[in-house]
Design an enzyme around this catalytic site. Structure first.
Site, PDB file in Angstrom:
ATOM      1  N   PHE A  68     -17.874  -8.344  -4.251  1.00 28.19           N
ATOM      2  CA  PHE A  68     -19.289  -8.296  -3.991  1.00 28.19           C
ATOM      3  C   PHE A  68     -19.437  -7.870  -2.443  1.00 28.19           C
ATOM      4  CE2 PHE A  68     -19.389 -10.479  -7.613  1.00 28.19           C
ATOM      5  CZ  PHE A  68     -19.971  -9.607  -8.571  1.00 28.19           C
ATOM      6  N   THR A  71     -13.358  -1.921  -8.601  1.00 24.71           N
ATOM      7  CA  THR A  71     -14.535  -1.758  -9.323  1.00 24.71           C
ATOM      8  C   THR A  71     -14.502  -0.831 -10.398  1.00 24.71           C
ATOM      9  OG1 THR A  71     -15.963  -2.216  -7.347  1.00 24.71           O
ATOM     10  CG2 THR A  71     -17.025  -1.047  -9.311  1.00 24.71           C
ATOM     11  N   ASP A 109       0.925  -1.252  -0.051  1.00 28.88           N
ATOM     12  CA  ASP A 109       0.004   0.143   0.144  1.00 28.88           C
ATOM     13  C   ASP A 109       0.839   1.369  -0.014  1.00 28.88           C
ATOM     14  OD1 ASP A 109      -3.025   0.438   0.697  1.00 28.88           O
ATOM     15  OD2 ASP A 109      -2.049   2.239   1.082  1.00 28.88           O
ATOM     16  N   LYS A 150     -23.479   3.234   7.299  1.00 31.30           N
ATOM     17  CA  LYS A 150     -24.258   2.361   7.705  1.00 31.30           C
ATOM     18  C   LYS A 150     -24.047   1.697   9.216  1.00 31.30           C
ATOM     19  CE  LYS A 150     -22.334  -1.591   5.513  1.00 31.30           C
ATOM     20  NZ  LYS A 150     -22.482  -2.911   4.675  1.00 31.30           N
ATOM     21  N   LYS A 157     -20.796  -6.565 -11.711  1.00 28.00           N
ATOM     22  CA  LYS A 157     -20.780  -5.666 -10.452  1.00 28.00           C
ATOM     23  C   LYS A 157     -21.485  -4.433 -10.606  1.00 28.00           C
ATOM     24  CE  LYS A 157     -18.865  -3.987  -6.739  1.00 28.00           C
ATOM     25  NZ  LYS A 157     -19.476  -4.644  -5.611  1.00 28.00           N
ATOM     26  N   LYS A 207     -20.723   6.513  -6.220  1.00 28.05           N
ATOM     27  CA  LYS A 207     -19.654   6.440  -7.242  1.00 28.05           C
ATOM     28  C   LYS A 207     -20.039   5.547  -8.379  1.00 28.05           C
ATOM     29  CE  LYS A 207     -15.786   3.661  -5.440  1.00 28.05           C
ATOM     30  NZ  LYS A 207     -15.834   2.575  -6.911  1.00 28.05           N
ATOM     31  N   ARG A 225     -17.191   7.454   4.677  1.00 30.51           N
ATOM     32  CA  ARG A 225     -17.092   8.137   3.246  1.00 30.51           C
ATOM     33  C   ARG A 225     -18.378   8.268   2.551  1.00 30.51           C
ATOM     34  NH1 ARG A 225     -12.754   4.157   0.587  1.00 30.51           N
ATOM     35  NH2 ARG A 225     -13.725   2.546   1.768  1.00 30.51           N
ATOM     36  N   ASN A 279     -24.675  -3.081  -8.122  1.00 26.60           N
ATOM     37  CA  ASN A 279     -24.608  -1.775  -7.506  1.00 26.60           C
ATOM     38  C   ASN A 279     -25.832  -0.927  -7.734  1.00 26.60           C
ATOM     39  OD1 ASN A 279     -22.863  -2.859  -5.537  1.00 26.60           O
ATOM     40  ND2 ASN A 279     -21.088  -1.318  -5.959  1.00 26.60           N
ATOM     41  N   CYS A 338     -19.343   2.950  -2.172  1.00 28.32           N
ATOM     42  CA  CYS A 338     -19.427   2.339  -3.538  1.00 28.32           C
ATOM     43  C   CYS A 338     -20.760   2.732  -4.086  1.00 28.32           C
ATOM     44  CB  CYS A 338     -19.638   0.666  -3.375  1.00 28.32           C
ATOM     45  SG  CYS A 338     -18.014   0.176  -2.790  1.00 28.32           S
TER      46      CYS A 338
END
Ligand SMILES: NC(=O)c1ccc[n+]([C@@H]2O[C@H](COP(=O)([O-])OP(=O)(O)OC[C@H]3O[C@@H](n4cnc5c(N)ncnc54)[C@H](O)[C@@H]3O)[C@@H](O)[C@H]2O)c1
Length: 418
Positions: free
Chosen positions: A157, A124, A32, A328, A209, A273, A335, A213, A270
């Site tokens: 997912f 994604t 990273d 959530k 994908k 965007k 974010r 979404n 997710c």
């Protein structure tokens, strides 16, 4: 078969992917660019809260899983390279591929060495990205996929808050592949996972994908639109109406019904965007997606809609307590969260006596948004006592028992939860 795997980008998806392969006894290197993140992981600490992933990290760090800053060295020995970097929204809503390109730059030179590898885009990316953007990007570097290496995609997912559980008990594995050899290596890598494996074309892998979404986003916007219609008509028990809708036996008791429920709009990393990126991609390719356009537009109205409800009952001098900050329950990810949008609109409207409480995300929220005028509370009891108006934004279980009968407290339930 024990493979060596490099995972680039150790966020929710990358770290979970890396540890899942380590759990299946593969040799995994994780890289990273964020040094704080790497230090935390090296010390066996998760950079975010994810049940189960914390224990997996402790089990595998410095055994099957090693972190490194040198992706080229890690890739040199690897059979697979998983790209798990972020793909945020670009200026016009398109998926910004900057991180993908820089991740590729960090190891591309190694691909000339002749060792066969599969480069897997797990981030994604909109349909046609692997074929029309990533393959040509490699080609420009003199790297043609085929004989020496394969390029595939493998959308993820998992749900935040359940990353480990979803990864280890995946319901389906989808790989968009460009050749037979890459496909059989991916099939072999995933043979240790007990779920259906689908190999499809590159574009199909990516498309699946977004099917997922954008459907979730559409269901949420549908529910929000219906709740607005209900309010406009009046005397509709919205919460009960949706709960009764969920009793239809055609749902088959499935969890999906939870997305057909009103709230204050979808947020998180997710859905916003990805819905925007699919909309943007469709337009770029020459199709005007009417449903997605309205899904996005409706979602954008929801924070203001909730703020209008608050303003109707609150004076700027009132103490307003925001219950829930993460996007959530079960996650400390803040974010693109509804709470930040609602707080921002309240502040703009002159409501500056704000308190906030989240069971796990106070710190993450403060770090990310640095709002002035907010007092963070340590407990539900604390915020309840101090606030005159309580605004429930994230449906944490602990909020379910809140006292609704106290005449001194007004509650605005943005999630139709109480
Ligand atoms: N979070 C989810 O629930 C979820 C679910 C499915 C798919 N996805 C997709 O997976 C991808 C990653 O999402 P995430 O939530 O894990 O993101 P994240 O922000 O948590 O993690 C991304 C990581 O990549 C690192 N990074 C960026 N550029 C890099 C580079 N050049 N080299 C090495 N590391 C680099 C960042 O420092 C960060 O740690 C995105 O495309 C996202 O849409 C996310």
């Amino acid at each position: 078969m024990r493979y060596t795997i490099t995972v680039i980008g150790l966020g929710f998806v990358g770290l979970t992917t890396a540890l899942a392969f380590a759990e299946k006894n593969h040799r995994v290197f994780g890289m990273d660019i964020n040094p704080n993140r790497l230090d935390a992981i090296r010390a066996g600490k998760l950079p975010f809260i994810e049940p189960g992933l914390d224990h997996a990290l402790i089990r595998h760090i410095d055994h099957n899983f090693t972190v490194t800053v040198d992706s080229a060295a890690a890739v040199r020995n690897s059979d697979f390279v998983f790209l798990c970097v972020g793909t945020p929204a670009g200026e016009k809503g398109e998926a910004d591929l900057t991180y993908i390109y820089s991740a590729i730059d960090s190891f591309a030179s190694v691909l000339h060495d002749g060792k066969y590898r599969v480069i897997v885009v797990k981030s994604t990316v909109p349909p046609s990205t692997t074929s029309e953007r990533i393959l040509p990007y490699l080609q420009k570097k003199g790297l043609s996929a085929g004989e020496k290496f394969s390029v595939a995609n493998n959308p993820e997912f998992l749900r935040e808050g359940k990353c480990w559980e979803d990864m280890m008990n995946a319901d389906r594995i989808v790989c968009g592949v460009s050749d037979q050899r890459g496909e059989s290596m991916l099939r072999s890598l995933y043979s240790g996972f007990d779920c259906p494996f689908f190999s499809v074309s590159l574009n199909t892998g990516e498309f699946i994908k977004y099917l997922s979404n954008t459907l979730l986003a559409t269901m949420i916007s549908y529910a929000n639109e219906m709740s607005k219609i209900a309010e406009t008509i009046g005397d509709v028990q919205t919460k009960e109406a949706f709960q009764i809708l969920h009793l239809d036996r055609r749902w088959g008791g499935c969890e999906m019904k939870n997305y057909v429920y009103p709230g204050c709009g979808y947020g998180g990393y997710c859905l916003p965007k990805d819905t925007m990126a699919m909309y943007s991609q469709a337009k770029t390719k020459g199709y005007e997606p009417k449903i997605l356009e309205n899904v996005i537009e409706l979602n954008d109205t929801m924070p203001q809609h909730m703020v209008d409800k608050i303003i109707r009952i609150a004076k700027p001098s009132n103490k307003i307590g925001i219950l829930g900050l993460s996007f959530k329950p079960g996650s400390d990810d803040v974010r693109d969260c509804s709470s930040a949008k609602i707080i921002s609109l309240l502040l703009e409207s002159g409501y500056k006596n704000l308190l906030a409480y989240d069971p796990i995300a106070n710190e993450a929220f403060d770090r990310e948004y640095k709002f002035e005028h907010i007092i963070y509370c340590d407990s539900l009891e604390d915020i309840y006592i101090q606030s005159e108006i309580l605004v429930l934004v994230t449906a944490w279980k602990e909020f379910a028992g809140i006292d609704m009968k106290d005449p001194a407290k007004v509650i605005v339930d943005c999630r139709y939860y109480l």
